[in-house]
Every structure is written in structure tokens, then in C-alpha cells.
Design an enzyme around this catalytic site. Structure first.
Site, PDB file in Angstrom:
ATOM      1  NE  ARG A 198      -4.509  -0.035   1.056  1.00  0.00           N
ATOM      2  CZ  ARG A 198      -5.433  -0.976   1.214  1.00  0.00           C
ATOM      3  NH1 ARG A 198      -5.214  -2.199   0.825  1.00  0.00           N
ATOM      4  NH2 ARG A 198      -6.576  -0.684   1.780  1.00  0.00           N
ATOM      5  NE  ARG A 244     -14.295  -3.595   3.711  1.00  0.00           N
ATOM      6  CZ  ARG A 244     -13.230  -3.394   2.947  1.00  0.00           C
ATOM      7  NH1 ARG A 244     -12.978  -4.219   1.958  1.00  0.00           N
ATOM      8  NH2 ARG A 244     -12.417  -2.400   3.173  1.00  0.00           N
ATOM      9  NE  ARG A 246     -11.500   1.867   2.947  1.00  0.00           N
ATOM     10  CZ  ARG A 246     -12.586   1.218   2.544  1.00  0.00           C
ATOM     11  NH1 ARG A 246     -13.771   1.534   3.029  1.00  0.00           N
ATOM     12  NH2 ARG A 246     -12.483   0.253   1.675  1.00  0.00           N
TER      13      ARG A 246
HETATM   14  P1  AMP Z   1      -9.088  -3.149   2.149  1.00  0.00           P
HETATM   15  O1  AMP Z   1      -9.941  -4.310   2.520  1.00  0.00           O
HETATM   16  O2  AMP Z   1      -7.940  -3.517   1.294  1.00  0.00           O
HETATM   17  O3  AMP Z   1      -9.861  -1.979   1.617  1.00  0.00           O
HETATM   18  O4  AMP Z   1      -8.428  -2.640   3.528  1.00  0.00           O
HETATM   19  C1  AMP Z   1      -9.189  -2.197   4.603  1.00  0.00           C
HETATM   20  C2  AMP Z   1      -8.309  -1.475   5.618  1.00  0.00           C
HETATM   21  O5  AMP Z   1      -7.298  -2.373   6.072  1.00  0.00           O
HETATM   22  C3  AMP Z   1      -7.545  -0.281   5.074  1.00  0.00           C
HETATM   23  O6  AMP Z   1      -8.327   0.917   5.101  1.00  0.00           O
HETATM   24  C4  AMP Z   1      -6.373  -0.220   6.012  1.00  0.00           C
HETATM   25  O7  AMP Z   1      -6.736   0.387   7.242  1.00  0.00           O
HETATM   26  C5  AMP Z   1      -6.075  -1.695   6.274  1.00  0.00           C
HETATM   27  N1  AMP Z   1      -5.089  -2.260   5.325  1.00  0.00           N
HETATM   28  C6  AMP Z   1      -5.310  -3.205   4.395  1.00  0.00           C
HETATM   29  N2  AMP Z   1      -4.176  -3.488   3.744  1.00  0.00           N
HETATM   30  C7  AMP Z   1      -3.224  -2.711   4.283  1.00  0.00           C
HETATM   31  C8  AMP Z   1      -1.827  -2.525   4.025  1.00  0.00           C
HETATM   32  N3  AMP Z   1      -1.208  -3.200   3.064  1.00  0.00           N
HETATM   33  N4  AMP Z   1      -1.150  -1.635   4.783  1.00  0.00           N
HETATM   34  C9  AMP Z   1      -1.758  -0.940   5.759  1.00  0.00           C
HETATM   35  N5  AMP Z   1      -3.056  -1.063   6.025  1.00  0.00           N
HETATM   36  C10 AMP Z   1      -3.794  -1.931   5.300  1.00  0.00           C
END
Ligand code: AMP
Length: 429
Positions: A88, A161, A172
Site C-alpha cells: 500500500r 463492511r 481511505r
Molecule cells: P481493504 O480491505 O484492502 O480496503 O483494507 C481495509 C483497511 O485495512 C484499510 O483501510 C487499512 O486500514 C487496512 N489495510 C489493508 N491493507 C493494508 C496494508 N497493506 N497496509 C496498511 N493497512 C492496510
């Protein structure tokens, strides 16, 4: 096959990586899913990651790297993997490269699924996920055939979610722009970046992605339709390609890549312009919001002052009223006391008058009695005096009478004697 999927939240990279995982038979590794599972299982990492996830920020790199490191050690990742939501940011990408170097592997493609920012919000806030199989639907763009039921497994629990609300999505998206977008440059520099337009029908996007993957990773003979069944392919004798065929294929590949690159550059330019527009809009919105907040603050301060003044006035009025009432009470008390005093005085006077009257009456009675007694006594005394006087008078009179009598007697005696003498003298003659 080792692929990194890049894309803003809501770009559909989750849906696409699930489809690709099924098609190419490699695991889809989503750090978002790993973190959510850690939170649910209340592990140490889960507890530490919770707050950042709840506010739309990125979870600390060391926590995510720990999860990824563990996951990439697992046997199912040997044939390959699809990383969804990881890396990320640049430090995570560098750490991933180091980790894979250690395992003697490398990322082959960084696939960027590009969607216009304005479409992203609608996609995320409308997202519905099957609680059983994880199939993703959308209230606006991909409704399930029967409302509330998963098309894939028939589950009737489609959930949202927790972080798919407008405020968090905004946060985000901002985090994505600031931290994740620089990865586009990072992978382009490594010549691994491939960009695919993420809007349109989901299956069409999958086809486009598969084309890109096949062009890069699959031998010419293995390419084909992406809707192909999973049944084993018939055994074919494949002759080695001729020099002309190889040259033609390479030319076609070069042309395809040039086309893709031109498309990618166009998209990036467009995205950049869009990003700038969005930034400008966000700045204007922020300025408006700040102005509104300031006005609100001023309004609140004025209202507070007004309220404070009103309270002050009320207090002063209440104080005045209390003082007036106190004064009134003091006056009333004084009046009451004066009245009581007057009444007491009146009573005293009345008592005195009564006493006087009684005394007078008593005096009168006494006087009367005294008079009577005096009269009696006087009478008695008078009587006594009179008696005494009478006695005295009688005595005097008696004495006088006696004296007179004795004088008379003496005179008589004298006369008798004289007569006798005369008679005696006469006789002698
Ligand atoms: P996602 O399901 O990929 O949208 O991720 C949901 C949340 O998980 C994000 O808003 C971050 O808070 C955390 N997250 C997921 N992947 C990462 C990552 N690679 N690095 C840091 N935080 C992450």
C-alpha cells in the site's frame, strides 16, 4: 504467477483478484481480509490494527508485513499468488521485494485497475458482501438477482463492511492518493506496471486483465478464451514456432504493449487531471467547510455570549428581587415587631389600666371599708371620746355640781350658821 493488484478502494480489484485466483488457480491474498480476520480473532495484531482500520488510515507497516511474511511461507503460494491491497506504500513494496528476493522469487506484474475517482464513492458505499462465500454485489451497479440473496451460493445474508461509509471512504481515498498512488511510478520504473480500465462490466474487465496477464506470462500456445472450461486441454502436438512466427508474435506483442502503454499514459494523464480537479474541488470544499465552521463557531460564540448575558441579567434581576424581598421581609418583620410591641404595649397598658382599675376599685373598696371602718372607729372613738368627754364633763359637772352643791351646802351652812348666830343674838337680847 506472482501478481500485485493495485487500485483505489472500490476499483474492483478485490472482485477481479477473486476471479483471477479461480481462473489461474493461485491464492488471492488480501491484507484487508487478513487484518479483518485478525481483528475478529482478537489476536495481538488485530487489536493493534483496529483503530487505524476504523479511521480509514493505513495499519502500521510492521504489522502488515508480519502477516504477509507468514502468509507467503504457506505452501499454497508456491505456484504463485495474487496480492490484493498489498503493498500500500513504497516501504511495503520495498519490503516485499526484499522478502521475495530471500525466497528466490520476484513480482512479475503490477496490475493497476483504474477507475475514475467520482465513480469510486458510489461503488464502495453501495458494496454488499455475501457473508458465506464473499461474493461482492453493489446496490447501484451490481444488484443480486434476488434482493438480499447471494447469486453464487444462495446465502441470504449480504452485509456491508463497517468501513464502507462515506466519511471513512473519503479518508481511505485520500490515504490511497497520498500513499499508494506513488507505487504506480515505483512499478513503472521496474517495467512491471500494466494498467487496465476498471469501469464497465465485471466480466469484460476480467477478460482485459487476462489478456494482459497472458501476454506477459503465458506461452503463446496457452493463450485463449478466458471463459474456457477448466477441463484438461486435449493433447496437442505443438510444433516449435518458425522464425517468422516468432518475429510476428514479437511484433504483435510489441504493438500490443505500445497500444497498452499509450492507453495507460492516456489514462494516467486523465487520472492526473481528474486528481488535480478533485484536489482543487476538495481544497475549495475544505475552504468552504472551514468558512462554514468558522461562521458556526462565531454563531455559537455569539449565542453563548447572548446566553451568558441573559443569565447574567437574570442573576442580577434575581439578586435585585431577592434584595427587594429581603427588604420587604425586614420591613414586614419590623412592622410585625412594631405591631407586636404595640400589642404588647396595649396589653401592658390594658393590664396596667386593669391593675389601676382594680387598684382603684380596691382602693375604693378599701376607702369605703376604711371610711366605714374609720367612721366606725371614729364613731367608736368619738363615742369613746364623747364618753370620755361626757365622763369628764360629767365629772366636771359633777365636780362643779358637787362644788356648787358643796358651795350651796357651805352657803346653806353659812346661812344656817348666820341664822343661828342671828337667832342666838336675838335670844340674848
Ligand atoms: P481493504 O480491505 O484492502 O480496503 O483494507 C481495509 C483497511 O485495512 C484499510 O483501510 C487499512 O486500514 C487496512 N489495510 C489493508 N491493507 C493494508 C496494508 N497493506 N497496509 C496498511 N493497512 C492496510
Amino acid at each position: 504467477m506472482r501478481i500485485v493488484l493495485l487500485g483505489a478502494p472500490g476499483s474492483g480489484k478485490g472482485t477481479q483478484s477473486r476471479k483471477l485466483s479461480e481462473k489461474y488457480n493461485v491464492p488471492q491474498i488480501s491484507t484487508g481480509d487478513l487484518l479483518r480476520a485478525a481483528i475478529q480473532a482478537k489476536t495481538k495484531i488485530g487489536k493493534q490494527a483496529k483503530t487505524a482500520m476504523e479511521t480509514g488510515e493505513l495499519v502500521a507497516n510492521d504489522l502488515v508485513l508480519e502477516l504477509i511474511e507468514q502468509r507467503l511461507q504457506e505452501a499454497d503460494t508456491k505456484p504463485g499468488f495474487l496480492l490484493d491491497g498489498f503493498p500500500r506504500n513504497i516501504p511495503q513494496a520495498q519490503a516485499l521485494d526484499r522478502l521475495l528476493d530471500g525466497l528466490g522469487r520476484k513480482i512479475q506484474i503490477a496490475l493497476n485497475v483504474h477507475v475514475e475517482p467520482r465513480e469510486l464513492m458510489k461503488r464502495i458505499t453501495g458494496r454488499l458482501i455475501c457473508a458465506n462465500c464473499g461474493e461482492i454485489f453493489n446496490e447501484y451497479t451490481r444488484k443480486p438477482k434476488t434482493a438480499g440473496t447471494c447469486d453464487a451460493c444462495g446465502e441470504s445474508k449480504l452485509t456491508k463492511r463497517e468501513d464502507d461509509n462515506e466519511t471513512l471512504v473519503k479518508a481511505r481515498l485520500e490515504t490511497y492518493q497520498a500513499e499508494t498512488e506513488p507505487l504506480i511510478v515505483y512499478y513503472r520504473a521496474q517495467q512491471k506496471l500494466r494498467t487496465v480500465k476498471g469501469s464497465g462490466k465485471s466480466d469484460e474487465i476480467t477478460l482485459k486483465i487476462c489478456d494482459v496477464i497472458d501476454a506477459d506470462l503465458r506461452p503463446l500456445g496457452a493463450r485463449g478464451s478466458h471463459a474456457e472450461p477448466k477441463a484438461p486441454e486435449p493433447i496437442r502436438i505443438v510444433l516449435p514456432p518458425s522464425a517468422e512466427e516468432i518475429a510476428a508474435a514479437e511484433e504483435a506483442k510489441r504493438k500490443e504493449e505500445a497500444k497498452l502503454e499509450a492507453e495507460r499514459l492516456k489514462q494516467e494523464k486523465k487520472a492526473e487531471a481528474e486528481r488535480l480537479r478533485a484536489e482543487k474541488k476538495a481544497a475549495a470544499e475544505k475552504a468552504r467547510e472551514e468558512k462554514r465552521k468558522l461562521a458556526e463557531k462565531k454563531k455559537i460564540a455569539a449565542a453563548k455570549k447572548k446566553a451568558a448575558d441573559a443569565i447574567k441579567k437574570q442573576k442580577i434581576a434575581a439578586k435585585k428581587k431577592a434584595a427587594a424581598e429581603k427588604k420587604k421581609k425586614v420591613i414586614a418583620k419590623k412592622k410585625e415587631m412594631a405591631k407586636k410591641k404595640a400589642e404588647a404595649m396595649k396589653k401592658k397598658k390594658a393590664a396596667a389600666a386593669l391593675k389601676k382599675k382594680k387598684a382603684a376599685a380596691k382602693k375604693k373598696v378599701t376607702k369605703k371599708v376604711t371610711k366605714k371602718t374609720t367612721k366606725k372607729v371614729a364613731k367608736k372613738a368619738a363615742k369613746k371620746v364623747a364618753k370620755k368627754a361626757a365622763k369628764k364633763v360629767a365629772k366636771k359637772v359633777t365636780k362643779k355640781v358637787a362644788k356648787k352643791v358643796s358651795k350651796k351646802k357651805a352657803a346653806k351652812k353659812t346661812a344656817k350658821k348666820a341664822a343661828k348666830k342671828k337667832a342666838a343674838k336675838k335670844k340674848r337680847r
